[in-house]
Design a protein around this motif. Structure first.
Motif, PDB file in Angstrom:
ATOM      1  N   ILE A 193       1.152  -1.423  -0.626  1.00 50.31           N
ATOM      2  CA  ILE A 193       0.102   0.128   0.030  1.00 50.31           C
ATOM      3  C   ILE A 193       1.047   1.222  -0.205  1.00 50.31           C
ATOM      4  CG2 ILE A 193      -1.985   1.755   1.301  1.00 50.31           C
ATOM      5  CD1 ILE A 193      -2.467  -0.902   2.792  1.00 50.31           C
TER       6      ILE A 193
ATOM      7  N   LEU B  19       2.154   4.715   0.537  1.00 56.46           N
ATOM      8  CA  LEU B  19       1.936   5.798   1.400  1.00 56.46           C
ATOM      9  C   LEU B  19       1.950   7.135   0.748  1.00 56.46           C
ATOM     10  CD1 LEU B  19       3.429   4.867   4.297  1.00 56.46           C
ATOM     11  CD2 LEU B  19       1.379   4.635   4.153  1.00 56.46           C
TER      12      LEU B  19
ATOM     13  N   GLN C 258      -0.304  11.222  -4.713  1.00 58.05           N
ATOM     14  CA  GLN C 258      -0.642  10.242  -4.886  1.00 58.05           C
ATOM     15  C   GLN C 258      -0.888   9.453  -6.496  1.00 58.05           C
ATOM     16  OE1 GLN C 258      -5.160   8.872  -3.987  1.00 58.05           O
ATOM     17  NE2 GLN C 258      -4.574   9.682  -1.539  1.00 58.05           N
TER      18      GLN C 258
ATOM     19  N   GLU D 224      -3.307   0.593  -5.005  1.00 53.07           N
ATOM     20  CA  GLU D 224      -3.869   1.043  -2.640  1.00 53.07           C
ATOM     21  C   GLU D 224      -3.336   2.422  -2.298  1.00 53.07           C
ATOM     22  OE1 GLU D 224      -7.268   0.519  -0.664  1.00 53.07           O
ATOM     23  OE2 GLU D 224      -6.607  -0.524  -2.565  1.00 53.07           O
ATOM     24  N   THR D 225      -4.159   3.089  -2.014  1.00 52.28           N
ATOM     25  CA  THR D 225      -2.679   4.206  -1.125  1.00 52.28           C
ATOM     26  C   THR D 225      -3.193   4.370   0.356  1.00 52.28           C
ATOM     27  OG1 THR D 225      -3.545   6.201  -2.356  1.00 52.28           O
ATOM     28  CG2 THR D 225      -2.175   5.693  -3.269  1.00 52.28           C
ATOM     29  N   LEU D 226      -2.795   5.198   0.770  1.00 49.94           N
ATOM     30  CA  LEU D 226      -3.153   5.698   2.047  1.00 49.94           C
ATOM     31  C   LEU D 226      -2.254   6.650   2.771  1.00 49.94           C
ATOM     32  CD1 LEU D 226      -3.238   2.462   4.667  1.00 49.94           C
ATOM     33  CD2 LEU D 226      -5.052   4.480   4.445  1.00 49.94           C
TER      34      LEU D 226
ATOM     35  N   GLY E 282      -2.010   8.818   8.223  1.00 50.36           N
ATOM     36  CA  GLY E 282      -3.302   7.808   8.627  1.00 50.36           C
ATOM     37  C   GLY E 282      -3.313   6.573   8.955  1.00 50.36           C
TER      38      GLY E 282
ATOM     39  N   LEU F  53      -4.671   2.386   9.641  1.00 49.16           N
ATOM     40  CA  LEU F  53      -6.092   1.101   8.535  1.00 49.16           C
ATOM     41  C   LEU F  53      -6.579   0.544   9.816  1.00 49.16           C
ATOM     42  CD1 LEU F  53      -5.444  -0.641   5.746  1.00 49.16           C
ATOM     43  CD2 LEU F  53      -3.702  -1.395   6.458  1.00 49.16           C
TER      44      LEU F  53
ATOM     45  N   TRP G  67      -9.319  -5.003   6.526  1.00 53.30           N
ATOM     46  CA  TRP G  67      -8.583  -5.787   5.467  1.00 53.30           C
ATOM     47  C   TRP G  67      -8.164  -7.250   5.293  1.00 53.30           C
ATOM     48  CZ3 TRP G  67      -4.037  -8.518   5.830  1.00 53.30           C
ATOM     49  CH2 TRP G  67      -3.120  -8.708   4.013  1.00 53.30           C
TER      50      TRP G  67
END
Length: 165
Positions: free
Chosen positions: A83, A85, A92, A99-101, A105, A107, A112
């Protein structure tokens, strides 16, 4: 989903080897399991991305797509996901499949894991590779229409009483 297991990404940086290990022993209300999901989920901070790994198993009750009978299936999920970051929402990647966060942040590891288990379910679902499916019952004798039974008896009696040539 009622079982949240939150992982805060900045706190992950303070852990040894920047890795969090979750010993899983959980039941998901939306997943028909006979046993709790058990195994290990690890999350490792790799500076620009998170590396999530799961090695879990459970027994689920499935409905066969061919014969519609219920059967038990050993569901094993061994997966890895990366994922990205992102420092800010504008940073992004352009690829919609990544998939990004946010780097600051958090999770929900339980969510998941639930998603990974759903993806690991077999498709199509067959109770046996040679399952023949649904077959209508075959009658032992042709059905008798009882409205015509008296006529059949009369016809049989007439055939016995006819003289032979």
């Amino acid at each position: 989903m009622t079982h949240a297991h939150w992982l805060t990404i900045p706190e992950l940086l303070r852990l040894p080897a920047q890795t969090y290990e979750w010993r899983v022993d959980i039941e998901f209300p939306d997943l028909a399991t006979l046993t709790p999901v058990q195994g290990i989920v690890t999350a490792t901070h790799r500076h620009t991305y998170l590396e999530l790994r799961a090695g879990v198993q459970t027994i689920v009750t499935l409905c066969c797509d061919r014969c519609l009978q219920y059967y038990n299936y050993r569901l094993e999920c061994t997966t890895t996901e990366l994922i990205w970051l992102a420092e800010t929402p504008a940073s992004q990647p352009d690829d919609d499949l990544v998939e990004t966060l946010p780097a600051t942040g958090r999770l929900d590891l339980a969510d998941w894991l639930y998603q990974q288990l759903c993806l690991a379910l077999p498709y199509p679902k067959y109770c046996d590779p040679n399952c023949a499916g649904i077959h209508p019952p075959t009658p032992a004798e042709p059905p008798i229409d009882y409205r015509w039974a008296a006529l059949a008896q009369l016809q049989s009696a007439l055939e016995r009483s006819e003289p032979s040539p």
